[in-house]
Write a protein that holds these residues in place. Structure first.
Motif, short mmCIF file in Angstrom:
data_model
loop_
_atom_site.label_atom_id
_atom_site.label_comp_id
_atom_site.label_asym_id
_atom_site.label_seq_id
_atom_site.Cartn_x
_atom_site.Cartn_y
_atom_site.Cartn_z
N PRO A 140 47.07 32.68 40.43
CA PRO A 140 47.14 34.09 40.34
C PRO A 140 47.83 34.75 39.40
CG PRO A 140 48.56 32.98 42.09
CD PRO A 140 47.87 32.04 41.38
N THR A 141 48.66 34.25 38.58
CA THR A 141 49.44 34.84 37.66
C THR A 141 48.41 34.87 36.33
OG1 THR A 141 50.21 32.82 36.49
CG2 THR A 141 51.52 33.85 38.50
N CYS A 142 47.25 34.08 36.25
CA CYS A 142 46.34 34.22 35.21
C CYS A 142 45.58 35.57 35.26
CB CYS A 142 45.28 33.18 35.07
SG CYS A 142 46.47 31.53 34.98
N PRO A 143 45.35 36.21 33.75
CA PRO A 143 44.37 37.18 34.13
C PRO A 143 42.98 37.06 34.22
CG PRO A 143 44.92 36.61 31.70
CD PRO A 143 45.85 35.61 32.62
N SER A 144 42.65 35.69 34.24
CA SER A 144 40.95 35.55 34.59
C SER A 144 41.02 34.22 35.16
CB SER A 144 40.21 35.56 33.13
OG SER A 144 40.50 34.76 32.30
N ASN A 145 39.97 34.20 36.13
CA ASN A 145 40.19 32.76 36.87
C ASN A 145 38.33 32.69 37.06
OD1 ASN A 145 42.42 31.17 37.65
ND2 ASN A 145 43.21 33.52 37.89
N THR A 146 38.06 31.53 37.94
CA THR A 146 36.71 31.31 38.47
C THR A 146 37.03 31.23 39.77
OG1 THR A 146 36.17 30.41 36.29
CG2 THR A 146 34.86 29.79 38.52
N LEU A 147 36.04 31.80 40.63
CA LEU A 147 35.96 31.93 42.06
C LEU A 147 34.81 31.14 42.57
CD1 LEU A 147 37.26 32.59 45.12
CD2 LEU A 147 36.32 34.84 44.66
N THR A 148 34.93 30.30 43.65
CA THR A 148 33.82 29.73 44.22
C THR A 148 33.98 29.89 45.70
OG1 THR A 148 33.61 27.81 42.49
CG2 THR A 148 32.48 27.66 44.60
N LEU A 149 33.02 30.53 46.60
CA LEU A 149 33.02 30.67 47.86
C LEU A 149 31.47 30.64 48.35
CD1 LEU A 149 35.47 33.81 48.53
CD2 LEU A 149 35.94 31.24 48.81
N GLY A 150 31.31 29.99 49.22
CA GLY A 150 29.84 29.82 50.02
C GLY A 150 28.99 29.55 48.84
N GLY A 151 29.21 28.39 47.93
CA GLY A 151 28.22 28.08 47.09
C GLY A 151 28.01 29.12 45.80
N VAL A 152 28.80 30.14 45.98
CA VAL A 152 28.57 31.26 44.78
C VAL A 152 29.90 30.88 43.82
CG1 VAL A 152 28.49 33.35 44.10
CG2 VAL A 152 27.16 32.60 46.15
N THR A 153 29.67 30.84 42.56
CA THR A 153 30.64 30.77 41.52
C THR A 153 30.65 32.04 40.49
OG1 THR A 153 30.98 28.36 41.94
CG2 THR A 153 31.83 29.25 39.89
N ARG A 154 31.68 32.74 40.61
CA ARG A 154 31.87 33.70 39.54
C ARG A 154 32.99 33.61 38.98
NH1 ARG A 154 27.13 35.11 38.31
NH2 ARG A 154 28.08 37.05 37.57
#
Length: 366
Positions: A165-179
């Motif tokens: 959470p300290t990074c300015p950008s990340n990748t999120l995957t929920l319910g088979g969706v990655t954004r």
């Protein structure tokens, strides 16, 4: 007798003068004066009058008496000693012989190699992108899209980086969706909010919609209560856990801003610069009426009341005529709208906008 003596004396005196060529005869008064000047007594004169020796002595005495006083020569003045002449100055030391002539200059070094031709001028820098407006949940997306190579989390051993959470950008995957997701500018104390780059698919029709994601600053933070109210107001897009962090993804609003970024807020400055807080608050009160109407819409449609109405939880269009309520974490079910509910909503909105920590009017004349 006395007369005879005097005559003889006169004769003797005249003879003496004649013999010795005296300058002038001696008168009797001179004789008497001489006798007085010499201090001779009268009785002594006759005794020696017939005596030639005495006459000679007398004559000598008279001549001496009549002679002008001898000039005593003054002692010769000592010659003034001339000041001794200063001894001639010592002749100056002979000038030092001229220094040895300097060694002949070294022959000039070989001419430097000609400078390399200047490198090609760098391409002009691209003009900076316009600074993004202060985004909040529902605000405009940031201008750049982060990629996987910009993630700063630790590697999780699967060729990917763990969520941080300290990074300015990340990748999120929920319910088979990655954004990919990027942090927004303003953050809360316990929650971290991200803008979903490129949007999130709406579960009802699959279309990409503006979306935001929220998680806790620490693993395990739950947003179940807020997810419940978002679901009831048709704003929830997804929820779940990713790398130990609970997430909710919800509808965002495009083209909306905090009230401090609207043109309306600029109209308050003349009042504040004059210290005219009454006029400033009167203008804000007109916006309070719009906020109360927006809260009534959710109560009438969903039976849900937003109980945390303050400037930070409301987004506006540029003219500040169309408010949108966000951050439903403290909402509650109320059933129907009533006069008491309206009074409570108005009181909370007025206090937060006019008196609370986020009040809009300030005296800038001091």
């Amino acid at each position: 007798m006395h007369f005879r003596q005097l005559t003889c004396t006169s004769v003797l005196l005249a003879c003496a003068i004649a013999v010795f060529a005296a300058p002038a005869p001696i008168a009797e008064r001179d004789y008497d004066n001489e006798i007085e000047a010499r201090g001779w007594d009268a009785h002594m004169i006759p005794r020696y009058r017939g005596n030639d020796l005495m006459a000679e002595a007398y004559r000598a005495a008279v001549l001496e008496a009549r002679a002008p006083p001898k000039v005593v020569p003054r002692p010769a003045a000592k010659p003034v000693a001339k000041p001794a002449a200063k001894p001639p100055a010592k002749p100056a030391a002979p000038a030092k012989p001229p220094a040895k002539p300097a060694a002949p200059a070294k022959p000039p070094a070989k001419p430097a190699a000609p400078a390399k031709p200047p490198a090609k001028p760098a391409a002009p820098a691209k003009p900076p992108a316009k600074p993004p407006a202060k985004p909040g949940p529902g605000g405009p997306p940031p201008p750049t899209k982060p990629g996987p190579n910009k993630q700063c989390g630790a590697k999780n051993g699967k060729g990917k980086r763990a969520f941080d959470p300290t990074c300015p950008s990340n990748t999120l995957t929920l319910g088979g969706v990655t954004r990919p997701i990027s942090k927004v500018g303003e953050q809360g104390n316990s929650a971290v909010t991200y803008k979903v780059d490129g949007g999130w698919p709406d579960p009802t029709n699959g279309q990409m919609v503006t979306a935001y994601a929220k998680t806790g600053s620490r693993p395990g933070t739950s947003f179940a209560e807020e997810a419940k109210w978002l679901a009831k107001t048709d704003q929830l897009l997804a929820e779940g856990t990713y790398d130990g962090h609970n997430f909710i993804v919800f509808h965002g609003v495009s083209g909306k801003f905090k009230i401090q970024d609207t043109s309306f807020f600029m109209t308050l400055y003349p009042f504040m610069q004059k210290g005219d807080l009454k006029s400033c608050e009167a203008a804000v009160m007109k916006k309070i009426d719009l906020i109360v109407k927006e809260a009534k819409v959710y109560v009438d449609k969903y039976g849900i009341l937003h109980t945390d109405i303050q400037p930070g939880n409301i987004l506006w269009d540029k003219a500040a005529n169309d408010p949108t309520l966000i951050d439903w974490g403290r909402a509650k079910e109320v059933g129907k709208w009533s006069a008491d509910i309206e009074a409570a909503v108005r009181k909370q909105a007025e206090f937060s906008h006019l008196k609370g920590e986020e009040k809009l009017c300030h005296d800038l004349s001091k």
